[in-house]
Structure formats: C-alpha cells, structure tokens
Design a protein around this motif. Structure first.
Motif, short mmCIF file in Angstrom:
data_model
loop_
_atom_site.label_atom_id
_atom_site.label_comp_id
_atom_site.label_asym_id
_atom_site.label_seq_id
_atom_site.Cartn_x
_atom_site.Cartn_y
_atom_site.Cartn_z
N THR A 54 2.61 -5.79 37.08
CA THR A 54 1.61 -5.29 38.03
C THR A 54 0.60 -4.36 37.38
OG1 THR A 54 3.19 -5.51 39.84
CG2 THR A 54 1.28 -4.09 40.23
N VAL A 55 -0.66 -4.64 37.61
CA VAL A 55 -1.79 -3.79 37.24
C VAL A 55 -2.65 -3.63 38.49
CG1 VAL A 55 -1.79 -4.55 34.81
CG2 VAL A 55 -3.26 -5.72 36.48
N HIS A 56 -3.62 -2.75 38.44
CA HIS A 56 -4.57 -2.65 39.55
C HIS A 56 -5.85 -3.36 39.15
CE1 HIS A 56 -2.78 1.16 41.62
NE2 HIS A 56 -1.90 0.19 41.49
N PRO A 98 -3.03 -3.45 43.65
CA PRO A 98 -1.99 -4.00 42.78
C PRO A 98 -2.05 -5.53 42.74
CG PRO A 98 -1.06 -2.39 44.30
CD PRO A 98 -2.47 -2.67 44.76
N GLN A 99 -2.00 -6.07 41.53
CA GLN A 99 -2.04 -7.53 41.32
C GLN A 99 -1.07 -7.88 40.20
OE1 GLN A 99 -4.01 -9.64 43.11
NE2 GLN A 99 -4.83 -7.92 44.28
N ALA A 105 -14.34 -6.89 36.87
CA ALA A 105 -13.47 -6.09 37.71
C ALA A 105 -13.02 -4.84 36.96
CB ALA A 105 -12.26 -6.90 38.14
N GLU A 106 -12.63 -3.84 37.70
CA GLU A 106 -12.05 -2.63 37.13
C GLU A 106 -10.54 -2.83 37.07
OE1 GLU A 106 -11.44 0.82 35.36
OE2 GLU A 106 -13.48 0.28 35.93
N ILE A 107 -10.00 -2.90 35.87
CA ILE A 107 -8.57 -3.14 35.66
C ILE A 107 -7.94 -1.84 35.20
CG2 ILE A 107 -6.87 -4.46 34.35
CD1 ILE A 107 -9.32 -6.50 33.91
N THR A 108 -6.83 -1.48 35.84
CA THR A 108 -6.10 -0.27 35.44
C THR A 108 -4.65 -0.64 35.18
OG1 THR A 108 -7.52 1.04 36.89
CG2 THR A 108 -5.53 2.10 36.08
N THR A 109 -4.17 -0.25 34.01
CA THR A 109 -2.77 -0.46 33.65
C THR A 109 -2.01 0.84 33.85
OG1 THR A 109 -3.01 0.18 31.33
CG2 THR A 109 -3.51 -2.13 31.89
N ILE A 110 -0.72 0.80 33.65
CA ILE A 110 0.11 2.00 33.78
C ILE A 110 -0.37 3.09 32.82
CG2 ILE A 110 1.89 1.20 32.15
CD1 ILE A 110 2.62 3.13 35.42
#
Length: 153
Positions: free
Chosen positions: A48-50, A55-56, A69-74
């Motif tokens: 899961t990432v944002h 969350p996706q 897209a704006e991707i956010t990892t842990i």
C-alpha cells in the motif's frame, strides 16, 4: 520507456517498460523498500502507498497510470495524522514480525485522514484488505483508536 513520477514530494524519472507495476518501480528502481511485496494480486495490502492521498495497492497499478499523480510511500508519509499513527503504533507495540506494517500504517493514515473517530466496525471495514499473518488485528485496531485520541487532544 521513460516515465516521470512525483514520489514523496520529488519528481523522478525512471526508465521502465510500460505495464511495470508501481511496486517494482518503488522498490527496484527507487530503492524505497518500505513498501513490501506480499501477494501480487492486491489482496494483502503489504504494497500500500498513497496515490493523490488515497491508499492504493501498488502491485496492481502500472507506472504509466500514475504519471502526474502524487505518490507517497511509507518513507515519505508525514503530517499530524501520520505522526499520530506512528506514535500509537510504537506506544502500543503493534508490530510483531513487521512485514505488513508499512501497508497497515498507510491504510490507517488513509482511514484517519477521512474519518477522525472511527468505531470498531468502520476500522474493520476499512482495514479488511490488509492481512497480518501474525494476527495483530486487535493491536492494530487499538492503535487506530489511540491515534484518533492523539489527534483529538
């Protein structure tokens, strides 16, 4: 094929084949290994990432589908909700083996970003796509409640 992505607030260019799952770009190309491979079919939540704040499952998202897209990892999660969740996780000693926890945290942040006081039913419904082989579900639920309390204080 060259793709430009915005990950954790930075624009990066990666050279990968079309149809490459975002998970493998994050882990193999960008070396952000907090996002885990679990099942490859979007059933366990370890990846899961944002994406644009939601969350996706990155194992089933192709790199070309998230361009722009704006991707956010842990590794890049931050802000009051993320800090409350991380604090609650540590305070309640949620982690057992830890493999699923980055996905659990990313989902919990997503939940609390949209619903500040979820009840047990809402937590179970929202988190049901996140599997924990160690069965720490009761600690995860307690930590989400605790994070909610932290945010309210």
């Amino acid at each position: 094929m060259s793709q430009q992505l915005k990950i954790n607030g930075k624009t990066v260019t990666v050279d990968v084949d079309p149809g490459t799952p975002l998970l493998w770009v994050v882990r193999d190309e960008l070396k952000l290994t907090g996002t885990k491979f679990g099942c490859g079919i979007a059933a366990c939540g370890a990846c899961t990432v944002h994406v644009d704040g939601a969350p996706q499952r990155s194992c089933q998202m192709y790199v070309e589908d998230v361009a722009g897209a704006e991707i956010t990892t842990i590794e890049g999660i931050n802000g009051p909700v993320a800090e409350a969740v991380q604090s609650a996780w540590a305070e309640l000693d949620v982690v057992q083996c830890g493999y699923c926890q980055s996905g659990q945290i990313m989902s919990a942040v997503g939940l609390l970003s949209g619903e500040s006081r979820p009840d047990d039913e809402a937590i179970t419904a929202y988190m049901q796509g996140n599997a924990c082989r160690c069965a720490t579900y009761h600690r995860i639920r307690a930590a989400i409640h605790r994070a909610s309390d932290i945010l309210e204080a």
